[in-house]
Write an enzyme that holds these catalytic residues in place. Structure first.
Site, PDB file in Angstrom:
ATOM      1  N   ASN A  50      12.647  50.682  -1.665  1.00 38.03           N
ATOM      2  CA  ASN A  50      13.393  49.056  -2.267  1.00 38.03           C
ATOM      3  C   ASN A  50      13.572  48.365  -1.051  1.00 38.03           C
ATOM      4  O   ASN A  50      13.667  47.987  -0.197  1.00 38.03           O
ATOM      5  CB  ASN A  50      14.579  50.151  -3.025  1.00 38.03           C
ATOM      6  N   HIS A  80      23.181  44.463  21.952  1.00 36.21           N
ATOM      7  CA  HIS A  80      23.451  43.413  23.318  1.00 36.21           C
ATOM      8  C   HIS A  80      24.663  44.774  24.025  1.00 36.21           C
ATOM      9  O   HIS A  80      24.817  45.464  24.091  1.00 36.21           O
ATOM     10  CB  HIS A  80      23.867  42.539  22.128  1.00 36.21           C
TER      11      HIS A  80
END
Length: 167
Positions: A50, A80
């Site tokens: 969806n 990161h």
């Protein structure tokens, strides 16, 4: 590049390893699908997606077969390097950790899945959950961080799976 129009949604995957002929877009779909690094995404047959979906697949993301994904799913498969000795708050390096979602998994609305997560077959992820780590087979998890709150009937799940009783 594959682009198609289905259920009022423009949907695009470039260099995907998925069989898009069996991909289903759910009834709550809108035009917001974001797939980064789509060549590292695998979507199993008959999985329903969806809208308002964001998948960063830099580290790889796989969806099993017969999954149902509600609106607002966010998946990250990289992070990161905040432990860097060269830069703060983090370096330019990415730490890659694939995300794996098993067969017949139901993911509720507005769920976030973090790098390295493994969701095993038959699991249910409650709306608004933040998922990290391993979700056992047939576990029902909810919360932030997501925790097991109960388990599906494993015998019934196996019987329905074997019989091909998928919705």
């Amino acid at each position: 590049s594959v682009v198609f129009w289905k259920n009022w949604a423009l949907f695009q995957l470039r260099h995907s390893r998925s069989d898009l002929s069996s991909l289903n877009l759910g009834p709550d779909v809108c035009s917001r699908f974001t797939f980064l690094n789509s060549s590292k995404i695998v979507i199993g047959a008959h999985t329903v997606l969806n809208g308002n979906l964001y998948v960063n697949a830099e580290g790889g993301v796989s969806f099993g077969c017969y999954c149902h994904i509600a609106q607002g799913l966010t998946i990250y498969s990289s992070n990161h390097n905040w432990r860097s000795t060269e830069a703060i708050p983090y370096s330019g390096d990415s730490i890659l950790k694939p995300v794996s979602i098993g067969d017949a998994v139901w993911i509720g609305a507005n769920v976030t899945i973090l790098p390295g997560t493994i969701i095993e077959d038959g699991a249910i992820i409650g709306a608004g959950s933040v998922v990290r780590g391993r979700v056992p087979k047939c576990a029902v998890v909810s919360g932030n961080p997501a925790k097991v709150i109960e388990y599906r009937d494993m015998v019934l799940f196996r019987a329905l799976y074997k019989a091909g009783a998928f919705h």
